[in-house]
Design a protein around this motif. Sequence first.
Motif, PDB file in Angstrom:
ATOM      1  N   UNK A   1       0.826  -1.157  -0.071  1.00 36.86           N
ATOM      2  CA  UNK A   1       0.024   0.109   0.062  1.00 36.86           C
ATOM      3  C   UNK A   1       0.831   1.206  -0.091  1.00 36.86           C
ATOM      4  N   UNK A   2       0.445   2.447  -0.912  1.00 36.68           N
ATOM      5  CA  UNK A   2       1.176   3.654  -0.877  1.00 36.68           C
ATOM      6  C   UNK A   2      -0.006   4.226   0.168  1.00 36.68           C
ATOM      7  N   UNK A   3       0.853   5.020   1.091  1.00 41.06           N
ATOM      8  CA  UNK A   3      -0.173   5.852   2.174  1.00 41.06           C
ATOM      9  C   UNK A   3       0.509   7.248   2.056  1.00 41.06           C
ATOM     10  N   UNK A   4      -0.647   8.089   2.794  1.00 43.91           N
ATOM     11  CA  UNK A   4      -0.282   9.520   3.296  1.00 43.91           C
ATOM     12  C   UNK A   4       0.022   9.462   4.628  1.00 43.91           C
ATOM     13  N   UNK A   5       0.995  10.523   5.024  1.00 43.87           N
ATOM     14  CA  UNK A   5       1.073  10.396   6.491  1.00 43.87           C
ATOM     15  C   UNK A   5       0.972  12.122   7.050  1.00 43.87           C
ATOM     16  N   UNK A   6       0.001  12.567   8.156  1.00 46.39           N
ATOM     17  CA  UNK A   6       0.070  13.588   8.609  1.00 46.39           C
ATOM     18  C   UNK A   6       0.354  13.550   9.866  1.00 46.39           C
ATOM     19  N   UNK A   7       0.648  14.588  10.696  1.00 46.60           N
ATOM     20  CA  UNK A   7       0.980  14.619  12.075  1.00 46.60           C
ATOM     21  C   UNK A   7       0.614  15.758  12.476  1.00 46.60           C
ATOM     22  N   UNK A   8      -0.277  15.695  13.648  1.00 41.76           N
ATOM     23  CA  UNK A   8      -0.964  16.868  14.401  1.00 41.76           C
ATOM     24  C   UNK A   8      -0.598  17.012  15.702  1.00 41.76           C
ATOM     25  N   UNK A   9      -0.532  18.259  16.397  1.00 40.38           N
ATOM     26  CA  UNK A   9      -0.116  18.343  17.749  1.00 40.38           C
ATOM     27  C   UNK A   9      -1.153  19.174  18.137  1.00 40.38           C
ATOM     28  N   UNK A  10      -1.681  19.236  19.503  1.00 45.40           N
ATOM     29  CA  UNK A  10      -2.402  20.083  20.203  1.00 45.40           C
ATOM     30  C   UNK A  10      -2.539  19.928  21.596  1.00 45.40           C
ATOM     31  N   UNK A  11      -3.041  20.911  22.301  1.00 44.43           N
ATOM     32  CA  UNK A  11      -3.146  20.938  23.729  1.00 44.43           C
ATOM     33  C   UNK A  11      -4.407  19.897  24.312  1.00 44.43           C
ATOM     34  N   UNK A  12      -5.256  19.883  23.337  1.00 48.65           N
ATOM     35  CA  UNK A  12      -6.313  18.879  23.677  1.00 48.65           C
ATOM     36  C   UNK A  12      -6.740  17.686  22.499  1.00 48.65           C
ATOM     37  N   UNK A  13      -7.141  16.600  22.803  1.00 50.04           N
ATOM     38  CA  UNK A  13      -7.601  15.817  21.783  1.00 50.04           C
ATOM     39  C   UNK A  13      -8.285  16.435  20.246  1.00 50.04           C
ATOM     40  N   UNK A  14      -9.165  17.443  20.788  1.00 47.57           N
ATOM     41  CA  UNK A  14      -9.935  18.123  19.738  1.00 47.57           C
ATOM     42  C   UNK A  14      -8.989  18.751  18.877  1.00 47.57           C
ATOM     43  N   UNK A  15      -7.972  19.417  19.453  1.00 46.75           N
ATOM     44  CA  UNK A  15      -6.878  20.372  18.812  1.00 46.75           C
ATOM     45  C   UNK A  15      -6.031  19.412  17.817  1.00 46.75           C
ATOM     46  N   UNK A  16      -5.590  18.348  18.471  1.00 51.91           N
ATOM     47  CA  UNK A  16      -4.603  17.606  17.789  1.00 51.91           C
ATOM     48  C   UNK A  16      -5.184  16.631  16.626  1.00 51.91           C
ATOM     49  N   UNK A  17      -6.736  16.223  16.558  1.00 54.17           N
ATOM     50  CA  UNK A  17      -7.221  15.668  15.762  1.00 54.17           C
ATOM     51  C   UNK A  17      -7.469  16.653  14.724  1.00 54.17           C
ATOM     52  N   UNK A  18      -8.057  17.757  15.017  1.00 57.38           N
ATOM     53  CA  UNK A  18      -8.163  18.822  13.876  1.00 57.38           C
ATOM     54  C   UNK A  18      -7.058  18.967  13.174  1.00 57.38           C
ATOM     55  N   UNK A  19      -5.791  19.141  13.717  1.00 56.84           N
ATOM     56  CA  UNK A  19      -4.622  19.367  13.078  1.00 56.84           C
ATOM     57  C   UNK A  19      -4.065  18.156  12.176  1.00 56.84           C
ATOM     58  N   UNK A  20      -4.346  16.953  12.714  1.00 58.40           N
ATOM     59  CA  UNK A  20      -3.977  15.867  11.785  1.00 58.40           C
ATOM     60  C   UNK A  20      -4.737  15.525  10.822  1.00 58.40           C
ATOM     61  N   UNK A  21      -6.128  15.877  10.715  1.00 60.64           N
ATOM     62  CA  UNK A  21      -6.890  15.768   9.600  1.00 60.64           C
ATOM     63  C   UNK A  21      -6.570  16.907   8.517  1.00 60.64           C
ATOM     64  N   UNK A  22      -6.292  18.053   9.088  1.00 57.58           N
ATOM     65  CA  UNK A  22      -5.953  19.083   8.191  1.00 57.58           C
ATOM     66  C   UNK A  22      -4.445  18.969   7.357  1.00 57.58           C
ATOM     67  N   UNK A  23      -3.487  18.135   8.261  1.00 54.63           N
ATOM     68  CA  UNK A  23      -2.466  17.579   7.630  1.00 54.63           C
ATOM     69  C   UNK A  23      -2.695  16.713   6.579  1.00 54.63           C
ATOM     70  N   UNK A  24      -3.647  16.084   6.883  1.00 51.05           N
ATOM     71  CA  UNK A  24      -3.790  14.864   5.681  1.00 51.05           C
ATOM     72  C   UNK A  24      -4.613  15.292   4.442  1.00 51.05           C
ATOM     73  N   UNK A  25      -5.218  16.444   4.669  1.00 53.77           N
ATOM     74  CA  UNK A  25      -5.680  17.398   3.590  1.00 53.77           C
ATOM     75  C   UNK A  25      -4.739  17.842   2.931  1.00 53.77           C
ATOM     76  N   UNK A  26      -3.699  18.378   3.508  1.00 51.35           N
ATOM     77  CA  UNK A  26      -2.499  18.929   2.780  1.00 51.35           C
ATOM     78  C   UNK A  26      -1.599  17.959   2.106  1.00 51.35           C
ATOM     79  N   UNK A  27      -1.558  16.718   2.672  1.00 53.46           N
ATOM     80  CA  UNK A  27      -0.780  15.644   1.908  1.00 53.46           C
ATOM     81  C   UNK A  27      -1.641  15.147   0.528  1.00 53.46           C
TER      82      UNK A  27
END
Length: 437
Positions: A292-318
């Motif tokens: 499988x070829x895959x995309x990888x995004x990494x998100x950091x945040x002060x809360x679970x919501x923040x980090x999940x929002x950032x990882x989803x945005x990172x995958x959008x960029x990828x």
Amino acid sequence: MTENVKVGLIGPNDSVNETMKAAGSLEGIELIPFIYQHTEETKNIINQHSARIGHWLFSGPAPYHFALKEELIDADHADYILLHGSSLLGTMLDAFMQEGAVLSSISVDSVPRREVLKMLKDFDLEKLEIHTAPELGYIPAEELIDYHEKLYRSGHIQAALTCVHAAYSGLKERGVPVYRISVSELAAHRAISVIKERSLSDLYRMKQLAMIGIEIIYPSQAQQRKTPFKIERQELAMNRVLIDFAEEVKGSKVGMGNGIYFIYTTRGELELYSKSHHPEELKEEIFANSKFQVRIGIGYGRTVTDSEQNVRLALDYAREKENGVVINIDEGGKVTEINSSGERLRYSRRSSESKWQESLKGAAISQTVIARIESLSRHYAKDELTALELSQWMNSTERNARRILTELENIGLAEVAGEEAGRRGRPRKLYRLLFGA
């Protein structure tokens, strides 16, 4: 309850003792002393004890710059006690008393010249002639000894003031009047307070949530329908790789559906993993085991919501990238693109430029694209380019690059600077970027 910060204190005996006294009144800090006779002993001290020390504090600039030069430390996890004019003044008064006269010319090392000049001005001592050693990082003790002795033998100074223990001992042996500038309790207290705040901030940062998103790039729908069991076997093989990875970063794996998996961990664990592994390695291992070829995004945040929002945005960029870069978005909105060779491109997805905010109203271009182009322009040290060059920078089509440059021109962030000469066919427009205008 405040968590104790372990700080390794490196220096000669007298400086270490003075600093330990200053630390006695500060809670939340645990100073671990390491005493040397010669600056160069710093290397063995750090190599033997770095595993249990979170931050290093040096008694002066000499051992600090030596450790930097030898790549034993990084500036983010080490500091030294800055010797202020007050330390110099105290040593000068001691020298005057012991010599029985006011010395009109002396030499000094390890104290910044600006501090020396400030001290002379503050205490109306500007008639004194003070020679200061070069402030170019680490200087071996032998060179400092030669510097002071040469000035003394030539009659330019009456005494030397040094912060370096080995230089002090060497000058005494050579018969040069020398006095030791010692660490003041105020300077030590100030340095320890700064380290405490920085270290606690680092501890908090390392405990921040980190979320790694892995998205499968599936074959076409028609291909999936032809080989449904093959896809399932591939997913099983990929899951084994992700379980091993999650265990290594002390995280947990969650399947989000549609070929997307999230691994929850902390920033500290992920950064520890990244010291010995490149993000591309995970992609390669997934492909080697599952095809499988895959995309990888990494998100950091002060809360679970923040980090999940950032990882989803990172995958959008990828998804917008054709070259498989790993996208990292931190809690401040900073985007980092990591390519297969380990090069990193950083930019912000949030523009603070008010003129951009106004210009972008109704424009067919986002702040993120502008920030990325500005960062690429700095990276390549180039502010004039064609659409072809921009397409290569952004791994995009030349047509899309022309559209972007036209939009930048419309909002005043680019202008046509001429045409590219020496080409067959229709000349290409040469644009000048105006981010700094």
